[in-house]
Structures are given as C-alpha cells and as structure tokens.
Write an enzyme that holds these catalytic residues in place. Sequence first.
Site, PDB file in Angstrom:
ATOM      1  N   HIS A  85      27.708  54.547  20.954  1.00 20.74           N
ATOM      2  CA  HIS A  85      29.379  54.317  20.702  1.00 20.74           C
ATOM      3  C   HIS A  85      30.447  55.203  20.272  1.00 20.74           C
ATOM      4  CE1 HIS A  85      30.190  52.286  16.013  1.00 20.74           C
ATOM      5  NE2 HIS A  85      31.483  51.444  17.157  1.00 20.74           N
ATOM      6  N   GLU A  86      31.718  54.310  20.776  1.00 18.83           N
ATOM      7  CA  GLU A  86      33.448  55.448  21.208  1.00 18.83           C
ATOM      8  C   GLU A  86      32.638  56.343  22.310  1.00 18.83           C
ATOM      9  OE1 GLU A  86      35.675  54.362  20.184  1.00 18.83           O
ATOM     10  OE2 GLU A  86      35.017  52.973  18.268  1.00 18.83           O
ATOM     11  N   GLY A  87      32.385  55.795  22.929  1.00 25.89           N
ATOM     12  CA  GLY A  87      32.137  56.408  24.660  1.00 25.89           C
ATOM     13  C   GLY A  87      30.964  57.228  24.414  1.00 25.89           C
TER      14      GLY A  87
END
Length: 594
Positions: free
Chosen positions: A438-440
């Site tokens: 998640h998110e990178g």
Amino acid sequence: MTVPRRDLDFQVFEVLDAEGLCRLPRYAEHDRPVFDGVIDSAYRIAEERFAPFAAACDVEEPRVVDGRVWMIPETKRAFDAYNEAGFTAASFDIEDGGMQLPLLIVKATSAVFSSANVAFHSYSTLTAGAANLLITFGSPDQCVRLARPMLGGRFTGTMCLSEPHAGSSLTDIRCQALRQDDGSYLLTGSKMWISGGDHELAETIVHLVLAKIPGGPPGVRGISLFAVPRNRVNDDGSVGPNNDVRLAGINHKMGWRGTVNCVLSFGEQGRCRAELVGLPHHGLEYMFQMMNSARIGVGMNAVALGYAGYLHALAYARERPQGRPVGARDPKAPPVPILRHADVRRMLLAQKCWVEGGLALVLYCARLCDEERCDQDPARKQDLHLLLELLTPIAKSWPSEFCLEANKLAIQVLGGYGYTRDYPVERLYRDNRLNHIHEGTHGIHGLDLLGRKVSMQGGGAIRTLAARITETIALARDQAQLSEYAAALAAALSDIARTTEILVGAMAKDPERALANATLYLDSLGHLVVAWRWLAQGLTAVRAGNGTVDRDFYAGKLAACRFFFRYELPRITPKLALLRSLDDTALAIPDSGF
C-alpha cells in the site's frame, strides 16, 4: 481487540507530552480533558460500531448489484457514527468544520479505529486525505463546494493514480484531460486499485485523478491533478446526475475485504467534467503531499493490525492450558497455560516490542507534523521538514514489515486454531499483508530512502536524526538500567553513519550496485530508529516506574526495551556489513538463471 488505552496514554501523554502542544497558538483552546474526551469517544464508537462487524465485512465483502456496489449495512452505520462525532474533520481548521486537534491525538484515535476494523475506517481516512489536498492546493470554491462536504460526511474522496497497464510507473499514465472553453476539462481514461471508488455511503465521491493535458511536458512533469466527482456538483453544493464515471469492476482482495477496491472508467460517453486542482503540470507534486500523509497512516494501520493480533495471542496464551513445565515430573499434574512456556513468551515479547515500538515511531512522526505546522522559525521548520521526509518511508515501511511479523507469530501462538476462522488472527494477518504494498511497495521506499532522502540538503536530514538520537543516548547513559542500551544504540548509530557514507559515495560511480540492497538499508535504519524510540520509552518508564501502582506496566516496558536491544538491534550488524561490501549477487545472476 483495540490498542490498549493504557499504552496509548503512555505514548501520547507521558513520552510525547501531548499537553505541551496546547502551548502552541493553534491548539491553545485544548487541554488534557479535551484530548481524553476525544479518545474516550473513539473507543466507544470503535467498540460499538466497528469491532462487532469486522468478521462480517470480511465474509460478506462488497459486490456489484445492478451496476452499483453493495456492502453490509453496518458499514453505513459505522461511517455515520464516525462523522457525527467529527472524526473525519478532527485535525482540520475550525473554519472548515474541523476540531483543530493535533495530529498526534488524531493518529492515536486512528490506532483505535484501525485495530477495531481497518476496513470500515479507511473510507473516512481516504476522504480526510483528499479533502486536505483540496484545501491546500485547490481554489476557494473547491474548498467550500467539495472539501467541506467531504469533511462533514456528505461526500467521500479517493486518490486515483494507477492505471491497469502502468501500475506504479506514473510516467506511463494515459488518462487525458482536454480543456474546454469554460475553463473546465473533459477527462477520459481508466484507473485501477481505487479504494472507496464506488459505494452508497455518501451523496457522491470526489475522485482526485492524475491525468495529462495534451501538449504538456513529457513524463511525470506533464502530470496534472483533477477533481472529478462521481456526480456533478452544482454551484450551490447540491448533487446532480452522474458525471460519466462508471464502475468497471471490483478487485477481490486477500484482506481489507470490507473496503471496496475498484476499476473506474472515466468519460466513456465524452461528458466526464473535471476541475483542475492548482496549476497545470503540478499534479504529482500535489499528490505526494497527500501520499506522504497517507504513508504515515499506512504505518499506523500496520501497527494497529499487529497490535490487535498480539492482544488476541496474549489472551489465548493466558487461557489455553497445554503441557507442563519442562522440569515437571508428575504426568498427572494439571497442564499450565501456554503463557508459562518459554518459547511462547519469546513470541509474545517479540510481538510486544514490534507493535509498541511501531506505535511509538508513528506517533512520534505525528507529533513532528504538529511541530512543523506550528513552528514560526524558518530554520527549525526546515529541520523538522527534513526529519519528516527521512522518517516517512520508515514510518510506512518498518511497521508494515515487522508488525506483519507480529501477526505471523500471533497465528503461531494459537497453533492450528490460528490457521482457522474460529479466531481473528488469520484475518488480521491477511489485512496487514496489504500494508507492505500500500502507498508504495517496500522496495520502492528503500530506493527512495537511500537514493534520495539520506542525501537531501547535503545529508541534513540524517544529521538532524543523528543529533536527536544522540541527545536520547546522553540521557540514558546516566540511568543504570539503560546504560547498556545507550551504548548499543551509539555503536549502531556509528555503524549506520559509516555505511551511509560508503553507499552515498558509491552512488556517484555505480548507482545500480549502490542501490541493489536498498531494502536492507531501509530495514536497518528502521531498526535503529525504533531502538531509539524504545530507549525514549525506557527513559519514561524508569522515571515513572518506581513506587507506582502501574509498576507492572512499566516493568513490561523495560522488558520489551531489553528484548529489542538484545534480540532485534543486533540483527542490523551483518546487514550493514553486507551493504558496505556493495554486494551485487542479485544483479549478477543472469535472467535465465532464475
């Protein structure tokens, strides 16, 4: 099970001095009773509206019915209770409908909600992030017409970056926005992995979409940001017809099943109206502001899920009788709780040091955000900004790695039962596995940390971090119970500094080789930072633990601190030695050798 109130109070008020923030003008209207009341409200809503249905939303995941997303009705009730209490807007300015609370307090409540039901919580946290971006970079009209209804619960928000063909490679996005005579844009394209992308929780959903304006600069420099409501939003804030935004499908996930995750299609009929946010070609810059805040939120989600798993494992270990002490000779002696067995205690201590260390890290970053927002001195503000830039990939990634390990050990403590749906630990593990992506992804944050963050401002960020760690070491050296750990942290800090210097120097000559093991660097620096936060917790425990009714609580803190320094921090020594060797094993293997 939610993050224990006693530990939350310890971290927020004893270690991080939340009351001290009330001396800042922004938070001057608040005090400890206000903060306590907010946290009390979070526990009440989490226990009444979030936790009872965590298993139900995992089994009855969102599905498409007549072209729209169906979710269990408890989702709507949880969403409404959360918004009625003002939590979506909690950290925002009073003039925008917020409570103007410190982010430290808001993140503490986030730990409560996410440990109760992370899937329910995500709709509101996504909305808060999108509203913050609009307030920061959007026009006054967008703030009033779009952001404030989001903070009030009338609208929700999403962030739309990835596309089916491009994934994390935003250079390759194809979504386009054509400028119209009235200054608006018509948007076409598709986006994937959109959490909260379609539902009936609110009147409409404001999608924040990255797209390119034809004729703009190539690559990421040509990306702009657009607000694209699912339904047209009129000048008076009322909601009109569909804005040519179509649900194209739902992704069925390993965990977080209560959060709908969508493929969206924009402009199939050529009438998807989009509003430019800020300046053209600055979209990625704006989105990163939201993403950095979201990354700290991901770290907190990982902590919360790891903590919930630990609490379930601890409760099971206290209650489950099995086996006898190693030295017991009477086979007729009653079995003892598995908490009495050394290896179970080891697994529980490992979980405790990971989840409580992760909580300390993320809450520390939240307090830094409050300080940066309020500090009027340019030099101090710059130092705080650099420190946050350095710590953000760690705050996202270290809990995602090691609090997931805590979930793994929670399953192990329960044995075969842990692998069944009779207990929630298997669900918590599945939920937490997302945070690694998640998110990178973990690897991307390693590249970001080593390839960019440690070199910022000539290494200013890591010097600021080292100075703060050194201050804590100096305080701990004077405490007999902590002097061993202070010395170990000082040695690890020196080892990190030497390794960083070698890697940064190597990047100028052979960046691919220097960055080949960036993930090891991320994990190692993360362990150093969490050891520092454990030493800070240890200092507080030593000062408060003598003669108090909470003696066992503080003794537990010191035991976990000891475990981290004796079992966890030494792990980084061989990793740093390997990093200094600039090992290229992963690069050297031929493609056909895999």
